[in-house]
Design a protein around this motif. Structure first.
Motif, PDB file in Angstrom:
ATOM      1  N   MET A   1       1.032  -3.292  -8.806  1.00  0.00           N
ATOM      2  CA  MET A   1       0.898  -2.039  -8.060  1.00  0.00           C
ATOM      3  C   MET A   1      -0.534  -1.811  -7.579  1.00  0.00           C
ATOM      4  SD  MET A   1       3.783  -0.596  -7.633  1.00  0.00           S
ATOM      5  CE  MET A   1       3.268   1.041  -7.167  1.00  0.00           C
ATOM      6  N   ASN A   2      -1.521  -2.192  -8.401  1.00  0.00           N
ATOM      7  CA  ASN A   2      -2.916  -2.035  -8.012  1.00  0.00           C
ATOM      8  C   ASN A   2      -3.234  -2.875  -6.777  1.00  0.00           C
ATOM      9  OD1 ASN A   2      -3.577  -0.194  -9.982  1.00  0.00           O
ATOM     10  ND2 ASN A   2      -4.185  -1.752 -11.472  1.00  0.00           N
ATOM     11  N   TRP A   3      -2.644  -4.077  -6.726  1.00  0.00           N
ATOM     12  CA  TRP A   3      -2.874  -4.969  -5.575  1.00  0.00           C
ATOM     13  C   TRP A   3      -2.331  -4.325  -4.312  1.00  0.00           C
ATOM     14  CZ3 TRP A   3       0.230  -7.329  -1.951  1.00  0.00           C
ATOM     15  CH2 TRP A   3      -0.376  -8.331  -1.170  1.00  0.00           C
ATOM     16  N   ILE A   4      -1.151  -3.717  -4.404  1.00  0.00           N
ATOM     17  CA  ILE A   4      -0.549  -3.043  -3.247  1.00  0.00           C
ATOM     18  C   ILE A   4      -1.418  -1.866  -2.815  1.00  0.00           C
ATOM     19  CG2 ILE A   4       1.424  -1.701  -2.438  1.00  0.00           C
ATOM     20  CD1 ILE A   4       3.188  -3.370  -4.292  1.00  0.00           C
ATOM     21  N   LYS A   5      -1.869  -1.073  -3.792  1.00  0.00           N
ATOM     22  CA  LYS A   5      -2.695   0.097  -3.496  1.00  0.00           C
ATOM     23  C   LYS A   5      -3.984  -0.325  -2.801  1.00  0.00           C
ATOM     24  CE  LYS A   5      -5.026   3.968  -5.779  1.00  0.00           C
ATOM     25  NZ  LYS A   5      -5.296   4.626  -7.085  1.00  0.00           N
ATOM     26  N   ARG A   6      -4.613  -1.392  -3.284  1.00  0.00           N
ATOM     27  CA  ARG A   6      -5.879  -1.850  -2.706  1.00  0.00           C
ATOM     28  C   ARG A   6      -5.733  -2.305  -1.264  1.00  0.00           C
ATOM     29  NH1 ARG A   6      -6.473  -4.776  -7.520  1.00  0.00           N
ATOM     30  NH2 ARG A   6      -6.086  -6.701  -6.346  1.00  0.00           N
ATOM     31  N   ASN A   7      -4.544  -2.798  -0.929  1.00  0.00           N
ATOM     32  CA  ASN A   7      -4.363  -3.389   0.387  1.00  0.00           C
ATOM     33  C   ASN A   7      -3.665  -2.479   1.404  1.00  0.00           C
ATOM     34  OD1 ASN A   7      -5.267  -6.389   0.493  1.00  0.00           O
ATOM     35  ND2 ASN A   7      -4.304  -6.172  -1.518  1.00  0.00           N
ATOM     36  N   ILE A   8      -3.339  -1.269   1.013  1.00  0.00           N
ATOM     37  CA  ILE A   8      -2.740  -0.334   1.968  1.00  0.00           C
ATOM     38  C   ILE A   8      -3.678  -0.080   3.157  1.00  0.00           C
ATOM     39  CG2 ILE A   8      -2.008   2.058   2.319  1.00  0.00           C
ATOM     40  CD1 ILE A   8      -0.752   1.987  -0.466  1.00  0.00           C
ATOM     41  N   PRO A   9      -4.978   0.194   2.917  1.00  0.00           N
ATOM     42  CA  PRO A   9      -5.878   0.374   4.064  1.00  0.00           C
ATOM     43  C   PRO A   9      -5.976  -0.881   4.935  1.00  0.00           C
ATOM     44  CG  PRO A   9      -6.889   1.219   2.059  1.00  0.00           C
ATOM     45  CD  PRO A   9      -5.674   0.447   1.645  1.00  0.00           C
ATOM     46  N   ALA A  54      -9.970   6.428   6.242  1.00  0.00           N
ATOM     47  CA  ALA A  54      -9.581   7.675   5.578  1.00  0.00           C
ATOM     48  C   ALA A  54      -8.685   7.393   4.382  1.00  0.00           C
ATOM     49  CB  ALA A  54      -8.865   8.589   6.573  1.00  0.00           C
ATOM     50  N   VAL A  55      -7.745   6.466   4.543  1.00  0.00           N
ATOM     51  CA  VAL A  55      -6.838   6.104   3.452  1.00  0.00           C
ATOM     52  C   VAL A  55      -7.599   5.419   2.320  1.00  0.00           C
ATOM     53  CG1 VAL A  55      -4.894   4.619   2.811  1.00  0.00           C
ATOM     54  CG2 VAL A  55      -4.794   5.958   4.920  1.00  0.00           C
ATOM     55  N   ALA A  56      -8.540   4.543   2.684  1.00  0.00           N
ATOM     56  CA  ALA A  56      -9.328   3.842   1.665  1.00  0.00           C
ATOM     57  C   ALA A  56     -10.125   4.831   0.818  1.00  0.00           C
ATOM     58  CB  ALA A  56     -10.273   2.839   2.335  1.00  0.00           C
ATOM     59  N   ARG A  57     -10.697   5.848   1.473  1.00  0.00           N
ATOM     60  CA  ARG A  57     -11.465   6.859   0.725  1.00  0.00           C
ATOM     61  C   ARG A  57     -10.538   7.720  -0.124  1.00  0.00           C
ATOM     62  NH1 ARG A  57     -14.259   6.681   5.663  1.00  0.00           N
ATOM     63  NH2 ARG A  57     -12.984   8.376   6.529  1.00  0.00           N
ATOM     64  N   LEU A  65     -14.238  -6.424   1.507  1.00  0.00           N
ATOM     65  CA  LEU A  65     -13.245  -7.134   2.309  1.00  0.00           C
ATOM     66  C   LEU A  65     -12.714  -6.224   3.415  1.00  0.00           C
ATOM     67  CD1 LEU A  65     -11.325  -9.510   2.892  1.00  0.00           C
ATOM     68  CD2 LEU A  65      -9.747  -8.525   1.203  1.00  0.00           C
ATOM     69  N   GLY A  66     -12.432  -4.975   3.066  1.00  0.00           N
ATOM     70  CA  GLY A  66     -11.923  -4.025   4.045  1.00  0.00           C
ATOM     71  C   GLY A  66     -12.915  -3.783   5.172  1.00  0.00           C
ATOM     72  N   LEU A  72     -13.706  -7.190  12.197  1.00  0.00           N
ATOM     73  CA  LEU A  72     -13.019  -8.276  12.900  1.00  0.00           C
ATOM     74  C   LEU A  72     -11.896  -7.731  13.781  1.00  0.00           C
ATOM     75  CD1 LEU A  72     -12.870 -10.905  10.003  1.00  0.00           C
ATOM     76  CD2 LEU A  72     -14.247 -11.055  12.088  1.00  0.00           C
ATOM     77  N   ALA A  73     -11.164  -6.754  13.253  1.00  0.00           N
ATOM     78  CA  ALA A  73     -10.090  -6.140  14.027  1.00  0.00           C
ATOM     79  C   ALA A  73     -10.661  -5.394  15.230  1.00  0.00           C
ATOM     80  CB  ALA A  73      -9.281  -5.187  13.156  1.00  0.00           C
ATOM     81  N   ASP A  74     -11.750  -4.655  15.010  1.00  0.00           N
ATOM     82  CA  ASP A  74     -12.381  -3.905  16.101  1.00  0.00           C
ATOM     83  C   ASP A  74     -12.916  -4.839  17.182  1.00  0.00           C
ATOM     84  OD1 ASP A  74     -11.798  -1.555  14.843  1.00  0.00           O
ATOM     85  OD2 ASP A  74     -13.841  -1.115  14.192  1.00  0.00           O
ATOM     86  N   LEU A  75     -13.419  -5.998  16.777  1.00  0.00           N
ATOM     87  CA  LEU A  75     -13.933  -6.952  17.764  1.00  0.00           C
ATOM     88  C   LEU A  75     -12.824  -7.416  18.702  1.00  0.00           C
ATOM     89  CD1 LEU A  75     -16.217  -8.635  18.897  1.00  0.00           C
ATOM     90  CD2 LEU A  75     -15.710 -10.388  17.171  1.00  0.00           C
ATOM     91  N   ILE A  76     -11.625  -7.629  18.142  1.00  0.00           N
ATOM     92  CA  ILE A  76     -10.500  -8.066  18.973  1.00  0.00           C
ATOM     93  C   ILE A  76     -10.019  -6.929  19.883  1.00  0.00           C
ATOM     94  CG2 ILE A  76      -8.096  -8.845  18.960  1.00  0.00           C
ATOM     95  CD1 ILE A  76     -10.090 -10.983  18.101  1.00  0.00           C
TER      96      ILE A  76
END
Length: 236
Positions: A1-9, A54-57, A65-66, A72-76
């Protein structure tokens, strides 16, 4: 569950990237006759770009990593995509090769932002997101042909080169630009942000997509005023 929570953002961040790629495909496959839809992808991508932080905070799962994925996403979406938009207006040959400054300066802008510690309440140079949102409206403005700006761009496509070079410079310039990160709700401390939001909303209501150039000019004007009115160290 922690892995899922960390990767939601990160899921929102990767959605931003995916929409950017789909938008590039839209530009490449566009035949000029159909109504452009690239702005829909970019507006949604910008929403995800806002949401991931906002979600990460909120979940307290911010990570290095985020941060890297976000850039990288913004560059694309907000760096490479505008390049294709400008190239769809004026081909990248001869003077048109100056359009390549857009992805180059976007990459520099994002890298500088990542290592900068003085852009918490204002930006140094225009953000790639602000430029990307503006660039995404150009195809629909040209297609509708309702405004003088859109008609001029259609009749004199070399204007796209001028716009591309201008924003490339702004992205790496030392000019302080307004950030929509509010310092409380005080009108005195946030007057320029309130002015930008309220006037922009009114312009959108009355002018639709044709409001984009006017909103950008307002944004630049307010930022210039702030640069002259406030000492550099109070903006950092």
């Amino acid at each position: 569950m922690n892995w899922i929570k960390r990767n939601i953002p990160n899921l929102f961040t990767l959605s931003n990237l995916t929409l950017g790629v789909l938008a590039i495909q839209q530009v490449i496959l566009s035949n000029g006759g159909d109504e452009p839809k690239v702005h829909y992808y970019v507006f949604l991508a910008a929403f995800f770009d806002l949401l991931d932080g906002a979600v990460a905070r909120a979940l307290k799962v911010s990570s290095r990593l985020g941060v890297q994925l976000d850039s990288l996403a913004d560059l694309i979406t907000f760096g490479v995509l505008p390049t294709f938009i400008y190239a769809s207006i004026f081909e990248m040959e001869g003077w048109g090769l100056l359009i390549l400054l857009v992805p180059v300066c976007s990459a520099i802008r994002l890298a500088v932002f990542n290592i900068s510690e003085d852009q918490k309440t204002s930006f140094k140079g225009i953000s790639t997101t602000a430029h990307g949102l503006f660039a995404s409206t150009l195809p629909i403005i040209i297609w509708t042909g309702d405004s003088y700006f859109g008609q001029s761009l259609a009749q004199m496509p070399y204007i796209a080169i001028i716009i591309a070079v201008f924003f490339s410079y702004l992205m790496v310039s030392p000019l302080r630009m307004i950030s929509l990160k509010f310092e409380g709700l005080s009108l005195a401390k946030n007057w320029e942000k309130y002015a930008l939001l309220i006037v922009s909303l009114l312009l959108v209501v009355f002018m639709g997509y044709d409001s984009a150039p006017w909103i950008m000019m307002l944004y630049l004007l307010l930022s210039i005023i702030i640069n002259f009115r406030q000492p550099q160290n109070t903006m950092e």
